[in-house]
Structure formats: C-alpha cells, structure tokens
Scaffold this active site. Structure first.
Site, PDB file in Angstrom:
ATOM      1  N   LYS A   1     -44.365 -78.305  16.234  1.00  0.00           N
ATOM      2  CA  LYS A   1     -43.839 -77.261  17.479  1.00  0.00           C
ATOM      3  C   LYS A   1     -45.110 -77.029  18.259  1.00  0.00           C
ATOM      4  CE  LYS A   1     -42.166 -72.685  17.724  1.00  0.00           C
ATOM      5  NZ  LYS A   1     -41.461 -71.691  16.776  1.00  0.00           N
TER       6      LYS A   1
ATOM      7  N   GLU B   1     -53.722 -80.452  10.846  1.00  0.00           N
ATOM      8  CA  GLU B   1     -53.602 -81.611   9.906  1.00  0.00           C
ATOM      9  C   GLU B   1     -52.472 -82.834  10.540  1.00  0.00           C
ATOM     10  OE1 GLU B   1     -53.067 -78.493   9.186  1.00  0.00           O
ATOM     11  OE2 GLU B   1     -53.350 -77.970   7.153  1.00  0.00           O
TER      12      GLU B   1
ATOM     13  N   GLY C   1     -40.532 -72.784  12.983  1.00  0.00           N
ATOM     14  CA  GLY C   1     -40.873 -74.008  12.395  1.00  0.00           C
ATOM     15  C   GLY C   1     -40.164 -74.384  11.333  1.00  0.00           C
ATOM     16  N   ARG C   2     -39.803 -73.311  10.291  1.00  0.00           N
ATOM     17  CA  ARG C   2     -39.167 -73.461   8.914  1.00  0.00           C
ATOM     18  C   ARG C   2     -37.580 -73.502   9.236  1.00  0.00           C
ATOM     19  NH1 ARG C   2     -42.299 -69.084   9.354  1.00  0.00           N
ATOM     20  NH2 ARG C   2     -41.385 -66.982   9.270  1.00  0.00           N
TER      21      ARG C   2
ATOM     22  N   GLU D   1     -42.365 -68.043   3.396  1.00  0.00           N
ATOM     23  CA  GLU D   1     -43.015 -67.950   4.688  1.00  0.00           C
ATOM     24  C   GLU D   1     -42.391 -66.814   5.581  1.00  0.00           C
ATOM     25  OE1 GLU D   1     -43.780 -70.857   8.004  1.00  0.00           O
ATOM     26  OE2 GLU D   1     -45.542 -71.114   7.055  1.00  0.00           O
TER      27      GLU D   1
ATOM     28  N   HIS E   1     -35.902 -79.910 -19.900  1.00  0.00           N
ATOM     29  CA  HIS E   1     -36.961 -80.367 -20.945  1.00  0.00           C
ATOM     30  C   HIS E   1     -38.369 -79.946 -20.589  1.00  0.00           C
ATOM     31  CE1 HIS E   1     -33.683 -82.758 -22.916  1.00  0.00           C
ATOM     32  NE2 HIS E   1     -33.363 -82.796 -21.728  1.00  0.00           N
TER      33      HIS E   1
ATOM     34  N   LYS F   1     -56.660 -70.981   8.001  1.00  0.00           N
ATOM     35  CA  LYS F   1     -57.071 -72.114   8.993  1.00  0.00           C
ATOM     36  C   LYS F   1     -58.473 -71.788   9.670  1.00  0.00           C
ATOM     37  CE  LYS F   1     -52.295 -72.655  10.603  1.00  0.00           C
ATOM     38  NZ  LYS F   1     -51.320 -72.570  11.881  1.00  0.00           N
TER      39      LYS F   1
HETATM   40  O1  F6P Z   1     -49.362 -73.125   8.971  1.00  0.00           O
HETATM   41  C1  F6P Z   1     -47.912 -72.749   8.942  1.00  0.00           C
HETATM   42  C2  F6P Z   1     -46.893 -73.272  10.351  1.00  0.00           C
HETATM   43  O2  F6P Z   1     -47.310 -72.633  11.263  1.00  0.00           O
HETATM   44  C3  F6P Z   1     -45.582 -73.341   9.967  1.00  0.00           C
HETATM   45  O3  F6P Z   1     -44.940 -72.246  10.283  1.00  0.00           O
HETATM   46  C4  F6P Z   1     -44.994 -74.366  10.631  1.00  0.00           C
HETATM   47  O4  F6P Z   1     -43.943 -74.986  10.177  1.00  0.00           O
HETATM   48  C5  F6P Z   1     -46.250 -75.528  10.458  1.00  0.00           C
HETATM   49  O5  F6P Z   1     -47.493 -74.818  10.551  1.00  0.00           O
HETATM   50  C6  F6P Z   1     -46.327 -76.593  11.344  1.00  0.00           C
HETATM   51  O6  F6P Z   1     -46.525 -76.071  12.763  1.00  0.00           O
HETATM   52  P1  F6P Z   1     -46.283 -77.081  13.792  1.00  0.00           P
HETATM   53  O7  F6P Z   1     -45.002 -77.563  13.693  1.00  0.00           O
HETATM   54  O8  F6P Z   1     -46.861 -76.326  15.277  1.00  0.00           O
HETATM   55  O9  F6P Z   1     -47.216 -78.331  13.672  1.00  0.00           O
END
Ligand code: F6P
Length: 550
Positions: free
Chosen positions: A211, A217, A273-274, A359, A390, A514
């Site tokens: 987003k 990452e 995002g979620r 979240e 199990h 972060k």
């Molecule tokens: O670190 C949390 C977050 O901001 C989430 O809310 C989001 O889904 C995820 O990181 C990834 O963010 P982006 O889509 O901006 O890479």
C-alpha cells in the site's frame, strides 16, 4: 465522559446491567438451557447469504442477548456503521475514510469521499486487473524473452500478503493448475530463496504488493527479486517492465523503484491494509482464479455488507458475533478466541483473521486517547480440524481457560476431489459436529461411572462442558462463500471496535519495532555504537556478532 459527551463505556447503565446479569446468571449450564427450551437449537440461528450461523451453544439467554443489543444501541454501533458506509472519516487518528465496502459496491453505486464518487475508480481498476489477468492466463502477456508466464510471485507483507495468500489457498480448486503461485513476505532471505529456487526467471512475474511502497521487508525482497531476475535474464534492465507489476496507493514510490506506473494497479488510502485483498491487492488471486470467480467473491462480500447494513439488530449476524465476543471478553474474562475451520483449504484463514482482528482491535486507548478501562481485542488463534483435535483441543475441553470458538464447516466437499476422497467428508464433518457437542455438554461423573470407569479415573474422564461455540455451516466452499465469511468477520471486528470506542483502523502499535530495527541494524552489520541501547539488547547484539563471526 467521552469527548462526544457520551458516558464512558464501563459507566453506562447498559454495561452495568450486563455485569449484574452475568452475576445473576452465575454458572449457567448449557445442558440446562437446552433442557429448558427444546427449540433452542433451531431458534438461536441465523441465515446470512449461504451461511447458517448457529449460536445456540453460547452461555446466553434471551435476556443476555437483549442486554447486549442494548449496549450496542447505547454505543451507537449502527450510527458508526452508517458513517463508515457513507465514507465519513471514521479512522480519526489517520483522518481517513474506511471504505473497503466500496471495493465490492456495484458499478452504479455512488459512494463519495470528499465529494467524489469513488465507485467508478474501483471498477476501472477491477477492469484493468481483469484485462491483465486474462492476458497472463491466456499466455498473451509474455516475459522478456517471449516465453509465457507460468509463475506468479506476490511480494508483500501483512495485509499485502495474508489476504491473497489465504484466499489462494482457500480457492485452490478454482485456480488454473498450470500456474505456480507463491507468496513471499518474510525479510528472512530464505523465504524468497525457497519461492524462486526452482523457477525459470523468463517465466516468472513478480507482483510487488505494498500500500505504502515503503515497507522495508517488501522493498528489500522486491529488490532482491529484481536482481535474481536480471541475473537470470542476462542483465537487461528492460526485462523489469515485463516481469514486475505493482499494487499500491503510492505511484511516486512505484516509479522510484523502477516499475512503470502503467504496470501499477491502484488502490486508495481509504482501504486499510488488512481490509485490502478485494482491492488491487488481490491481483495474484485474480490471475489464479480468473476475473469471473474474483467477481463472484466480491458478490459474496456484498451479500454480507448488505445484511450488516440492513438486517435488524436481532437478526444481524456480524452484530451478534461481535456482541458474543464482548460477552466473553468483558464479562467472563476470556482472553482468546479460537477459529477452527473444518476444511483443509482454510488452513491460512485464521492467520488472516489474526491480522484483521488483532491489528484492528489490539488497542488500549479509546478514540479520545484515554486509556480504556475494559478489555479490548482477544488473541485470535486456531488451525483446521481435525488436526487441532490431536494437538491442543485437550486444553479447550479440560483446561482451566474459557476459550470461545468458531467452528466453520461445509456440507459438500470440494467438487474436484475424487469420489473416495469425497467420501471422507462425512467423517470430517462427524468430527465437526461431535466437537461442538462435546464442548457444550461434556460428560458428567455419573456418565463416566456408568461406563464402568474405576473411581480414581472419574475426575480425569469427566468433561465439564459449557465451552461456548458458534457453528457456521455453508453448503460448499466457493468464491462467494469465502467473500461472505471474510465480510462477516470484517464487520464483527467493526462492531467490537465500535462498542469499545477504539479506532479499529489505525495500527500505530507496529511502528516502534520498525524504528528500533532500523536503529539497531548498524550495530549488527558494522558493530556501530548505537545510542540508547539497553543492557540486555547490547549483550544480545554482542553475542550475535560473536556467533555470526564478526
Ligand atoms: O506493519 C503493519 C502494516 O502497516 C500493515 O497494516 C500492512 O498491512 C502491512 O504493514 C504492509 O504494509 P504495506 O502494504 O504498506 O507494505
């Protein structure tokens, strides 16, 4: 008092009434509730689209449900719901509208943000995604060397990974089996390594999903993926245009990364995002299942959106499920909530719900920034049955914790299975029904004795029962049913956040880690003196460097 002049949640008469009711109800037994009302099993049910929701095995009476609905009315859950659907900026700490429901609105709907109808934009992106998905699926879109694309690798994390990864798994039987679809999220290089090690770069399309397009990452993995691709294709930079597309709200950053913005599929800041896998973030899924199936999924979401918007409180499934969670979390001290799908295809469903719920509602200050004096979101966990039976069901049955659980099952097995494998479905579902029965009604010492158990084993073989569950039964796992399930949980989470008076749509709690990671990294790589490191972290870093051979 809240800033809007309303009484704080735990001082409202509705809250106090529930606390009193909880005391009066004491150790209400499900056995007794069912004995007193033979119609309970049919009466305490709802139908939403294809979903049959049975909430009869909950520690509630008509009075409990009425009092919970009164709490929802007092906290104006439906008022906030309407504000959300209208596009008001209910995400106050980020000053944003919350309009994931617009992602599945019909073409002719009008939903305005700052005076602009957002629906045409939503459909323009869906159409662009569909055209692209068709080109990839048909082989018309080729890679740099002219080879057909056979591998799709989605690079994203959090909401830009969990949704499409979950839905791809859920809808595997609807996917084009000639495509390999993988999801890379972890900054651990092993993730990308395993995802691409057996792939031909000439046949691989990377979908960089972010987003913000700033998530470390994702940008790190996308950069490594780019190097892997260029190395495999002889280093021609032009290859990137045929092998990388982006899903983002941030065109500038996408261009900065070197992806042509023509190859960008847009979404908007009013999609959290979620809450985003039914936006452009679902492109990998759309390529896998095709645009028609993707639209069926959106139709499923819409069924539950409409239900949430229009059903009266007594018959409103997200409202009910949200309130039941509040009943246990706030009035029974339950700390967690299990989601136990009886479908192998839903293996990532609970992990997806973890982000959606935790979240959103893992907050400890209210909308005014005041510390809450009540419990908020639960720990959400679970894996598919029968595997969990199990492993950890022992604790649910006979442990000391109250764990409300959702059981999700399907009447028909997935059509693609062979006949002998389809036949196994009844055994799966027999377990599904048996578990909620055992959890609710248990086994009394008398019943254990009647089976001839020696007296010293009677306490060990006794099941207290009274473990509350919701059963959600659908005819079959289809794209539409998946959309219905996800929307049901989205709105359930909304209801709880509304009652707790928290902002369910921000996520400030992920920021500190972060920032600290960025600060500590030079200490690992260069042995730099990092200011403000605590003694424990300092010693850990020193040990790490020693073990790392630095
Ligand atoms: O670190 C949390 C977050 O901001 C989430 O809310 C989001 O889904 C995820 O990181 C990834 O963010 P982006 O889509 O901006 O890479």
């Amino acid at each position: 008092m809240n800033a809007d002049g309303r009484t704080r949640l735990n001082q409202t008469p509705e809250w106090t009434a529930l606390a009193k009711h909880r005391e009066e109800l004491g150790e209400v037994r499900l056995r007794e509730l069912f004995a007193a009302d033979p119609g309970r099993g049919a009466a305490y049910t709802l139908r939403v689209g294809d979903l049959y929701v049975d909430y009869s095995k909950h520690l509630v009476t008509d009075d409990t449900l009425r009092l919970l609905r009164e709490l929802a009315a007092a906290t104006d859950v439906f008022g906030l719901r309407d504000a959300m659907f209208r596009g008001e900026r209910i995400n106050t700490t980020e000053d944003r509208a919350v309009l994931h429901t617009a992602l599945r609105a019909p073409r002719d709907a009008v939903i305005e943000v700052d005076g602009e109808n957002v629906v045409p934009g939503v459909h323009a992106v869906l159409d662009k995604m569909a055209a692209f998905a068709d080109r990839v699926r048909s082989g018309e879109w080729t890679g740099h060397t002219g080879k057909r694309i056979r591998n799709i690798v989605n690079v994203g994390i959090g909401g830009s990974d969990l949704g499409p990864a979950m839905a791809y798994e859920v809808l595997r039987a609807f996917t084009d089996r000639s495509l390999t679809v993988r999801f890379v999220s972890n900054v651990d290089g092993a993730d990308l390594h395993e995802a691409v090690r057996d792939l031909d770069p000439a046949e691989t399309l990377f979908i960089v999903a972010s987003k913000t397009f700033t998530t470390i990452e994702t940008i790190t993995n996308a950069t490594s993926a780019r190097s892997w691709l260029l190395k495999g294709l002889g280093g021609d930079e032009k290859a990137v245009a045929k092998h990388f597309v982006a899903l983002s709200t941030n065109a500038e950053k996408v261009a900065g990364f070197g992806i042509d913005v023509d190859n960008m599929f847009e979404f908007w800041d009013w999609v959290g995002g979620r809450y985003s896998y039914d936006s452009a973030i679902g492109l990998s899924l759309m390529i896998a299942i095709g645009p028609d199936r993707f639209r069926e999924m959106l139709d499923g979401f819409r069924i539950v959106d409409e239900h949430f918007r229009n059903a009266p409180a007594e018959a409103n499934a997200p409202l009910l499920l949200g309130l039941l969670g509040i009943w246990y979390g706030n009035f029974h001290d339950a700390q967690s909530h299990a989601v136990l799908p009886y479908s192998h295809y839903l293996s990532k469903f609970t992990a997806y719900l973890q982000q959606l719920d935790m979240e959103s509602n893992g907050k400890s200050v209210d909308r005014d920034g005041k510390p809450v004096e009540w419990q908020t979101g639960p720990v959400v966990w679970g894996t598919p049955g029968t595997n969990g039976q199990h492993a950890y069901y022992q604790l649910i049955h006979q442990g000391t914790k109250l764990i409300p659980a959702d059981f999700i099952g399907f009447a028909r097995p997935v059509a693609e299975l062979s006949e002998p494998l389809k036949a196994q479905h009844d055994l799966l579902m027999a377990n599904f029904f048996a578990q909620t029965q055992a959890l609710a009604f248990g086994k009394t010492p008398e019943e254990v004795r009647a089976e001839g158990a020696p007296e010293e084993l009677v306490p060990h073989k006794t099941f207290q029962g009274n473990h509350p569950t919701t059963t959600i039964l659908a005819p079959e796992l289809t794209p539409s049913v998946l959309g219905q399930l996800v929307a049901l949980y989205e709105h359930k989470v909304f209801v709880q956040g509304a009652v707790w008076n928290i902002d369910s749509f921000d996520q400030w709690g992920v920021e500190l880690g972060k920032v600290l990671a960025k600060r500590v990294e030079p200490a690992l790589t260069e042995g730099a003196e990092v200011e403000g490191l605590d003694a424990s972290t300092k010693a850990l870093v020193a040990t790490y460097r020693e073990l790392r051979g630095r």
